[in-house]
Scaffold this motif. Structure first.
Motif, PDB file in Angstrom:
ATOM      1  N   GLN A   1       0.788  -1.231   0.000  1.00 55.56           N
ATOM      2  CA  GLN A   1       0.000   0.000   0.000  1.00 55.56           C
ATOM      3  C   GLN A   1       0.821   1.282   0.000  1.00 55.56           C
ATOM      4  OE1 GLN A   1      -2.355  -0.819   3.625  1.00 55.56           O
ATOM      5  NE2 GLN A   1      -4.136  -0.533   2.295  1.00 55.56           N
ATOM      6  N   LEU A   2       2.012   1.235   0.592  1.00 60.46           N
ATOM      7  CA  LEU A   2       2.776   2.455   0.855  1.00 60.46           C
ATOM      8  C   LEU A   2       4.199   2.368   0.355  1.00 60.46           C
ATOM      9  CD1 LEU A   2       1.753   2.984   4.594  1.00 60.46           C
ATOM     10  CD2 LEU A   2       0.710   4.045   2.579  1.00 60.46           C
ATOM     11  N   MET A   3       4.761   3.554   0.114  1.00 57.48           N
ATOM     12  CA  MET A   3       6.188   3.681  -0.157  1.00 57.48           C
ATOM     13  C   MET A   3       6.680   4.877   0.654  1.00 57.48           C
ATOM     14  SD  MET A   3       5.943   4.984  -4.099  1.00 57.48           S
ATOM     15  CE  MET A   3       4.803   6.290  -4.555  1.00 57.48           C
TER      16      MET A   3
ATOM     17  N   LEU B   1      10.884  12.484   5.883  1.00 62.33           N
ATOM     18  CA  LEU B   1      10.492  11.377   5.021  1.00 62.33           C
ATOM     19  C   LEU B   1       9.090  11.624   4.485  1.00 62.33           C
ATOM     20  CD1 LEU B   1      11.637   8.386   7.275  1.00 62.33           C
ATOM     21  CD2 LEU B   1      12.950   9.617   5.534  1.00 62.33           C
ATOM     22  N   LEU B   2       8.821  11.097   3.303  1.00 60.00           N
ATOM     23  CA  LEU B   2       7.489  11.142   2.715  1.00 60.00           C
ATOM     24  C   LEU B   2       6.884   9.756   2.767  1.00 60.00           C
ATOM     25  CD1 LEU B   2       8.160  13.367  -0.419  1.00 60.00           C
ATOM     26  CD2 LEU B   2       7.219  14.051   1.799  1.00 60.00           C
ATOM     27  N   VAL B   3       5.695   9.661   3.334  1.00 57.24           N
ATOM     28  CA  VAL B   3       4.946   8.415   3.393  1.00 57.24           C
ATOM     29  C   VAL B   3       3.815   8.571   2.379  1.00 57.24           C
ATOM     30  CG1 VAL B   3       3.689   6.794   4.853  1.00 57.24           C
ATOM     31  CG2 VAL B   3       5.512   8.220   5.849  1.00 57.24           C
ATOM     32  N   VAL B   4       3.878   7.764   1.309  1.00 57.23           N
ATOM     33  CA  VAL B   4       3.020   7.978   0.149  1.00 57.23           C
ATOM     34  C   VAL B   4       2.239   6.713  -0.185  1.00 57.23           C
ATOM     35  CG1 VAL B   4       3.005   8.694  -2.276  1.00 57.23           C
ATOM     36  CG2 VAL B   4       4.803   9.557  -0.749  1.00 57.23           C
ATOM     37  N   PRO B   5       0.908   6.804  -0.224  1.00 59.23           N
ATOM     38  CA  PRO B   5       0.147   5.660  -0.718  1.00 59.23           C
ATOM     39  C   PRO B   5       0.493   5.384  -2.184  1.00 59.23           C
ATOM     40  CG  PRO B   5      -1.291   7.188   0.438  1.00 59.23           C
ATOM     41  CD  PRO B   5       0.031   7.878   0.250  1.00 59.23           C
ATOM     42  N   LYS B   6       0.546   4.124  -2.548  1.00 61.05           N
ATOM     43  CA  LYS B   6       0.836   3.775  -3.937  1.00 61.05           C
ATOM     44  C   LYS B   6      -0.336   4.117  -4.855  1.00 61.05           C
ATOM     45  CE  LYS B   6       4.301   0.243  -3.166  1.00 61.05           C
ATOM     46  NZ  LYS B   6       4.660  -1.177  -3.329  1.00 61.05           N
TER      47      LYS B   6
END
Length: 111
Positions: A24-26, A39-44
């Motif tokens: 789900q995430l990167m 940091l960037l927490v990004v949904p795919k």
């Protein structure tokens, strides 16, 4: 979205070192860091903003991963998880993402 930088990162079109990745995430470092840890927490999945979220379990997962990463980086003394929404809210990439900011000399607002 053909012009979305985060979709290009997800699709391997840009050389990016992932700090964390699951289905789900990167997570990767912000290239314009505003704190010692940024940091960037990004949904795919391409979701334009928090206003477009349909499954808020995803937002909970974002926070779970962000807390785990903060703990790994020994940020227990303080950190922020920030989401900007819309141009007047400071959102510059129209793909939902969250900033994990922490470390000594963390100031707010950044910059």
């Amino acid at each position: 979205m053909d012009d979305c930088i985060f979709c290009k990162i997800r699709d391997g079109e840009m050389d990016t070192e992932f700090i964390y990745e699951d289905d789900q995430l990167m997570v990767f470092a912000d290239i314009n860091a505003q704190a010692p840890v940024h940091l960037l927490v990004v949904p795919k999945e391409h979701i334009p903003s928090i206003l477009d979220v349909e499954d808020y379990n995803l937002v909970g997962r974002v926070h779970q991963v962000a807390v785990e990463l903060a703990e790994e980086r020994e940020l227990e003394d303080g950190f922020r998880i920030v989401n900007n929404c819309g141009p007047e809210g400071g959102q510059t990439v129209n793909h939902l993402h969250f900033h994990l900011l922490g470390g000594r000399q963390l100031q707010w607002p950044p910059g």
